[in-house]
Design a protein around this motif. Sequence first.
Motif, PDB file in Angstrom:
ATOM      1  N   LYS A  56     -34.378  65.098  42.769  1.00 45.64           N
ATOM      2  CA  LYS A  56     -35.682  65.544  42.265  1.00 45.64           C
ATOM      3  C   LYS A  56     -36.302  64.484  41.359  1.00 45.64           C
ATOM      4  CE  LYS A  56     -35.281  70.512  42.574  1.00 45.64           C
ATOM      5  NZ  LYS A  56     -34.849  71.709  41.863  1.00 45.64           N
ATOM      6  N   LEU A  57     -35.440  63.908  40.504  1.00 46.62           N
ATOM      7  CA  LEU A  57     -35.944  62.866  39.610  1.00 46.62           C
ATOM      8  C   LEU A  57     -36.440  61.679  40.415  1.00 46.62           C
ATOM      9  CD1 LEU A  57     -33.273  63.038  36.789  1.00 46.62           C
ATOM     10  CD2 LEU A  57     -35.625  63.823  36.702  1.00 46.62           C
ATOM     11  N   ALA A  58     -35.686  61.328  41.475  1.00 46.66           N
ATOM     12  CA  ALA A  58     -36.082  60.181  42.289  1.00 46.66           C
ATOM     13  C   ALA A  58     -37.434  60.441  42.932  1.00 46.66           C
ATOM     14  CB  ALA A  58     -35.022  59.919  43.362  1.00 46.66           C
ATOM     15  N   ARG A  59     -37.630  61.670  43.422  1.00 37.11           N
ATOM     16  CA  ARG A  59     -38.899  61.978  44.061  1.00 37.11           C
ATOM     17  C   ARG A  59     -40.041  62.029  43.062  1.00 37.11           C
ATOM     18  NH1 ARG A  59     -38.234  65.381  49.258  1.00 37.11           N
ATOM     19  NH2 ARG A  59     -36.224  64.642  49.971  1.00 37.11           N
ATOM     20  N   ALA A  60     -39.693  62.304  41.800  1.00 37.05           N
ATOM     21  CA  ALA A  60     -40.741  62.368  40.784  1.00 37.05           C
ATOM     22  C   ALA A  60     -41.165  60.984  40.305  1.00 37.05           C
ATOM     23  CB  ALA A  60     -40.270  63.210  39.617  1.00 37.05           C
ATOM     24  N   GLY A  61     -40.429  59.952  40.683  1.00 36.80           N
ATOM     25  CA  GLY A  61     -40.871  58.611  40.319  1.00 36.80           C
ATOM     26  C   GLY A  61     -39.899  57.843  39.443  1.00 36.80           C
TER      27      GLY A  61
END
Lengths: 635, 245
Positions: free
Chosen positions: B80-85
């Motif tokens: 999720k963090l990766a997808r958030a940037g």
Amino acid sequence: MSALLGYTVLGLVMGAGYAVAASGLVLTYTTSRVFNVAHGAIGMVMAFCYWELSAGGLVPGGLPAWAAVLLVVGVIAPAFGLAVERIMMRRLTESPAGVSLVVTVGLLVALIGLAQTLWPPTARPVEPFFGAGGVRLGGVLVTYHDLLTIGVSLAVAAGLYLLLGRTRTGIAMRAVAVDRDLLALHGGRPRLLSSLSWAVGAALAALAGILLTPIVQLDYYELTLLVVAAYAAAVLGRLRSLPLTFAGAVVLGLLQSYAAGLRAAIPTLFLFAVLVFLPQVRLRSGGIRGIAAVPVPGPRRVAAAGLALVAAVGLASLLLPTVQVSRLALGLVYATVMLSLVLLTGYGGHVSLAQFTFVGVGAVTVAKLGGSPGWPSPLALLAGAAVAAAVGALVALPVLRLTGLYLALATLAFGQLMDKVVFQTAFGLGESLPVPRPREFAGEGAYAVFVAAVFVVMAAGLLALRRGRIGRMLVAMRDSPAACATLGLNQRGLRIGLFAASAGMAGLAGGLFGGLRGTIGAADFQVFKSLPLLLLAVVGGVTSVTGALLGGLVLMLLPILQSEVPALGGLVFLLVGIGAVSLGRDPGGAASHLFRAGRWARSLVVRPPAGPVEDSTDAPDSRVETEGMSLRATP
Amino acid sequence: MTPARTTPILELMDLHAAYGGIEVLRGVDLVVPRGSVVALLGPNGAGKTTLLRAVSGHLRPTSGHVHLAGTHVNGASAEKLARAGLCTIPEGRATFPGLTVLENLRLVTYASVAGRDEVLERAFARFPRLAERRGQLAGTLSGGEQRMLAMARALGADPALLLLDEPSMGLAPLVVDELYEVIAQLSASGVAVLVVEQFAGRALGVAEYAAVMRGGRVVAMGEPADVQDELPGLYLGRGLERGTG
């Protein structure tokens, strides 16, 4: 000419079915690094589901075939795959690969039990799709079912090729097996991908099961074992290459069709040949490793515990009714077989899926010798052990190069071969052989004490071995073969010795087993008997003698519980499943809990609780809402 | 929620994390301002990599707070963090050896707002060598090329914050120069970077701030020039009170 053509068509159809099964196996392996021994069993259960829906009593009148197929392959099988991944496999990604192998063995055993409970043995004819119609091809009738099977396998091949090679999801499925954490850092969802691969894998197993059922009929074991063929094909593709896997499946199907006389043995011969002759890539998986050491008791405690066990069995033989005493003796015999697994698997780190085959070799030897004069029974027992040891050494020779999973598969192939070829010959068709007991221990009670004494002596010997130089060498070789090589250890000799000793122990137990039963038949040593044995040995604790004793007693109790308390039948499978799953957490087995409890009781000091360490990739859903969150200045 | 421009992109407050019973982070306080490059230095075993694991979502902190762009994200999953940037490049090769260069780059699109072609274009424009080897398995590339492939993820994923663990480890000086050029380029385009290095020189060259970790805490933070003077003492343990607890 037309006969050859006929065989070719049959072979192609078989090969197509194998290919569908094998591709599912490869898919789950590539994605989860778990080699699903239960793949065939899933196909078997799903084929029964299909029968239940289309011809069984569940739906009045039965669903049309296409609807049943759609329901099983599209809904039930994927849901089952999801459940398996969720409940059993998810926590296995980080555990030693040998443990995951054993867990899937547990699944296989549980599925066969489940199928036998839900669908008691009776004739269940399954019609091919589209009835018997077909097209004539050069004088040979090719049924529409045959064409459908071949068509489906081609479609599966094309579909998987596109999925794994062309789509982002497929690429991520290949990536997740290599490094889950790194994929998560890329933003991929490792859990979703594993779930997906198990769902698709189970669907393919179901498809293969349903397509092949009209050829082999609904049978618990035949359908489960079809997967040996799938293994063989998949191993030719080194569990990686789908095109090679398909080629292997087709070649295998053709071979099996042409050599009709050897039909049953062909898949195992093929698997064995592929394993032995193909250049091997190093597989990460297979050995039981990284198991926390369990304490090795000193000689004094061994002697005390051994005497106590023999005395307890003696007391029980006086107090309990005869039936119970022979059950106790059976448990001890199983425990003795498991001692051989403690040596091979616990100390040596090799998984054997055919330990009961060596039991069979020992039992047959004792039976053959027992009748002839000049062979007093105790000597015959030792001869049985020696023959089994020799066979073990012979098996070890060709498979010396193999490690881990491939070795385990080779033992499976060997066991199957012995089952189909050697034992059938040794026993003749459907015959059984009488096995004598030592004259001095002819009574049930005396025999139980004798078995207990043999167990204690073997266990003491095993522990002495473990404490000594050879034990250190074995554990060193298990933990780091490379380091051992640099130390100049002769690993080849040690490994052959290890296999021979383990097989010999199992062979000795075989003589005991035969004596206990009185008569033995080929059915006693089917390769499937080895699987619960391995499973319970590992659940009990394969690194300790205590674990072997526990496992042996439970293995004896399971069928009794099932037959005497039918209501508990389902519970028993559940227990096996739970035992298998708990392995993922504690590979030391139940025995290590006992040791821990013992230590705790002795010291009366509460262990400090382990600090919370969680890997949030696999942790329950986070409490933090990040949905829609963006760190980016410009979304 | 639109955090003010002044909200730091990453803020750690009294962060604790442990492997089993062994506490590795013992109250880390650290701020990475938006768009800045921060070098995180420190000797072996100081907890630098653990800090990155706690921020990237692979290790749940035992206590304390991780704020990303003003949002409390303790325990959020890595994906999720990766997808958030948040782009994290761990140490080592950090690529999938069994996938081709193209396939590795395809996976970048999970976390990226850019499409597949855009990701490829950026990666190949910066590292023409990768374009030559697009069909090759990543495992057969040289160490430097694999590191470039890993860095190409930062180029393609449009992160707001880039976490880099030891980008220079085991690489030829020329390759290290190239990688640090990319860091400078990313920084110029507004990406905040937290770069962990054990050997300070190269990182201090591009960093606006430097922090030094020891024993699970940040023991010094400031301009690179100030920190550099104190470094030998901090690494060797002189000139500093060792905290208790």
